[in-house]
Design an enzyme around this catalytic site. Structure first.
Site, short mmCIF file in Angstrom:
data_model
loop_
_atom_site.label_atom_id
_atom_site.label_comp_id
_atom_site.label_asym_id
_atom_site.label_seq_id
_atom_site.Cartn_x
_atom_site.Cartn_y
_atom_site.Cartn_z
N GLU A 51 0.86 -1.18 0.00
CA GLU A 51 0.00 0.00 0.00
C GLU A 51 0.90 1.22 0.00
OE1 GLU A 51 -3.82 -1.60 2.58
OE2 GLU A 51 -2.87 0.29 3.15
N GLU A 62 -5.67 9.78 10.17
CA GLU A 62 -4.35 9.27 10.53
C GLU A 62 -3.93 9.71 11.92
OE1 GLU A 62 -3.49 7.23 8.36
OE2 GLU A 62 -4.46 7.99 6.56
#
Lengths: 275, 406
Positions: A51, A62
């Site tokens: 990824e 995040e």
């Protein structure tokens, strides 16, 4: 090619009865050349799927680790075109490892969905994860990705109940990403016992392999997840390793790759070495 | 259900997907999607429930102090040469700004939904203070995310929030202002999905927030409409408000959207100037994109990275704008002007000297454009301006900008 590369990889892993180790790194972190060097080394370190994060100024899902990775990449002038150049350079030496791009919607809105899908497929990407694009808003993006034979990988979470699950897995392919904790990346730890029934539920609803991520920090945890899921995704732990070696004079690439190897081995042998 | 792009009825928006034309929507992480959908249902039920509306009206009357007056600003009227200028006195509300209208509505909704913890973001601190206030009143724990830059320039409001029992968490990422505070509040919400209610302070974010916050703020325009009809026997020729996220503005504008004869003016902050990289004029200087749950005009670079906004006013220092404003701008129903830091400072002083009212720096942006609006509507015109907040919180910033010591 594209979607097929993901399907082939999962079929091969199923035949070996092992889960995929999915390694997440950020394009351009700490700089474009080093990120590419790390990416090129990941398959040999045991990553079955990569990824590749593309940076965004406001990465709302995040935790601090990937926020900082994003900031380093942007400080080094990484762009969406630069991310695709990284994929293209990686593909020159690797035809088999699926590459999934992961990030936020606005850089893609800015690029144009059709142009992005075409350029990403041409560069050798296989799929896309867009954190802030729920199924209700995804049709224009999926149309563009379908035309380029790219998968939109959907996220399912602990808040996705049975009623919603069919909505989430509609128009998806490749695999489904199960976010194992309600939270941001890299902060809380996934509870493997709670993950197992969730994975089974998502697998049944989608008919696709299920990758688990967002809360896997250690080889033990990665192994526990690999016993119940089709893939274990690790991101923040790799970037923590990168970050802690940035300040010293150690080789960042070899540090990240040896961390990846440790995690990859835990995943690779999880089902043969029952804990 | 999707609505036509050019409306017959402006008040019919958003559609069921939260769209105002191409703007709005629900761009949130999957973890939050069920929460946003639940909020949409809960708000629709509350909105239709006379008991909820009666409870809200009671608190607005007896706790907030509504209706707020519509005041004829006689000396400013003379100063600008004719058109009659009225102030909608939102600065007289409890806590000193319009923000409490929305907070009161949302806190009653949060209670109704059984939520036990409140989070909020704040720029100038006005929404933080209003959130902390209603949380104190209803005995709910409150965490306010505030950019570290704003914590430094809005110390009185930080102290107020602390006195009210709220925890202020300084946010150091990015430029450490409102956008970063909103990111951090979203991260909290995604981590505390079961018990936490996110009390967004402006008419932006994922649907239903833009519509819900507008509805709670529309009391401003609804009262103004009644009051001006009583005072002047007719509707105003223009309504004016400052626009950051745009909650006071949409609250003022919304009840007038279908009145063709009423011109609508929003005023964006152009900071050091539109030709610099230090401004906050998302409509005038930005492009459509997706941030914080909605599609709207954003300040962004060539690669779609969000730029840091700048305004002397912390409450306007945001690189986006509520989606309904983006739509009103594109369909041409509202006109959006810009005002620099310098113009706002001058208007701040002018209002204090001529009317004995120290306005918030945010509101001073609207005041600064009164001359232009007065010319547009002519000598016999009537203007209603939303004086969204009072300026006590800004005296340190203003003193600093004027080179004076306090």
């Amino acid at each position: 090619m594209t979607k097929d590369r993901i399907d082939r990889r999962f079929a091969a892993l199923a035949a070996e009865d092992r889960a995929a180790f999915v390694a997440y790194i950020m394009a351009g972190d700490p700089d474009a050349a080093t990120a590419l060097e790390i990416m090129r080394g990941l398959p040999a370190a045991g990553a079955d799927i990569i990824e590749l994060g593309f940076p965004f100024s406001d990465p709302m899902a995040e935790g601090p680790t990937i926020q900082r990775a994003s900031q380093r990449a942007l400080a080094g002038k990484m762009t969406t075109k630069g991310v695709l150049a990284t994929v293209r350079a990686f593909r020159e030496g690797d035809e088999d490892t699926p590459v999934i791009l992961m990030g936020y919607l606005n850089p893609l809105v800015n690029y144009g969905f059709e142009a992005f899908a075409r350029d990403a497929a041409e560069a050798g990407a296989d799929g896309l994860i867009v954190v802030d694009c729920p199924p209700e808003e995804a049709d224009p993006l999926v149309d563009a990705l379908d035309a380029a034979n790219l998968s939109l990988i959907r996220l399912a979470t602990p808040t996705t109940d049975d009623a919603r699950l069919p909505v989430v897995v509609k128009r998806t392919s490749g695999f489904v990403y199960y976010v194992s904790v309600a939270g941001v990346t890299g902060v809380l730890e996934a509870d493997a016992d709670a993950v197992a029934p969730a994975v089974a539920r998502v697998r049944a609803a989608s008919g696709l392999p299920v990758a688990v991520g967002f809360g896997i920090k250690t080889p033990d945890r990665a192994a526990a997840v690999a016993r119940v899921a089709d893939a274990a995704v690790v991101g923040s732990a790799l970037i923590d390793e990168l970050e802690s070696n940035l300040s010293s004079n150690k080789n960042v690439t070899s540090a990240v790759l040896s961390k990846a190897e440790e995690l990859a081995n835990a995943v690779r042998f999880a089902r043969s070495n029952k804990a | 259900m999707s609505l036509p792009a050019t409306p017959n009825d402006y008040t019919a928006y958003p559609d069921s997907a939260g769209r105002f034309g191409e703007f709005g929507g629900r761009y949130v992480a999957e973890t939050l999607m069920p929460l946003v959908l639940e909020l949409d249902r809960a708000y629709a039920e509350a909105k239709a429930d006379p008991a909820f509306q009666a409870e809200l009206k009671g608190y607005l009357t007896h706790y907030v102090g509504r209706p707020s007056p519509l005041y004829f600003a006689e000396r400013l009227t003379r100063h600008f040469g004719g058109a009659k200028i009225y102030f909608k006195r939102e600065e007289l509300n409890h806590t000193g700004a319009h923000k409490i209208n929305n907070c009161m509505g949302q806190i009653l909704l949060a209670r109704r939904m059984g939520k036990t913890r409140i989070i909020a973001e704040t720029g100038a601190g006005q929404h933080g203070v209003a959130s902390a206030t209603v949380c104190a009143r209803f005995d709910l724990p409150c965490v306010v995310y505030m950019g570290a830059t704003d914590v430094a320039r809005q110390k009185p409001n930080v102290f107020r929030m602390n006195l009210l029992g709220a925890e202020v968490r300084p946010v150091t990422s990015g430029a450490a202002t409102l956008k970063d505070a909103m990111n951090e509040a979203m991260r909290d919400w995604v981590t505390n999905v079961a018990d936490t209610y996110y009390l967004i302070g402006t008419a932006a974010g994922p649907h239903p927030y833009p519509a819900m916050v507008r509805d709670f703020q529309a009391v401003i325009g609804a009262e103004t409409r009644e009051q001006i009809l009583e005072l002047e026997g007719r509707l105003p020729d223009a309504v004016v408000a400052c626009v950051g996220g745009g909650s006071n503005a949409i609250g003022m504008f919304h009840p007038f959207l279908n009145d063709e004869g009423v011109r609508i003016y929003g005023v964006e902050a152009s900071g050091h100037g539109l030709d610099t990289d230090k401004h906050a004029a998302s409509l005038t200087g930005g492009r459509p994109g997706v941030l914080h749950g909605n599609r709207t005009y954003l300040l962004q670079d060539d690669d779609g990275q969000i730029l840091d906004a700048h305004s002397i006013s912390a409450g306007l220092d945001y690189p986006g704008i509520g989606p309904e404003h983006s739509w009103l701008h594109d369909v041409g129903r509202a006109q959006y002007l810009t005002c620099t830091d310098k113009e706002a400072l001058e208007a701040f002083q002018l209002c204090a000297e001529l009317e004995g009212i120290i306005p918030a720096l945010e509101s001073a942006h609207a005041l600064a454009k009164l001359g232009e609006v007065a010319r547009d509507v002519g000598k016999d015109g009537v203007i209603a301006l939303c004086l969204s907040g009072r300026g006590d919180k800004d005296i340190f910033t203003v003193a600093d900008a004027l080179g004076r010591q306090i």
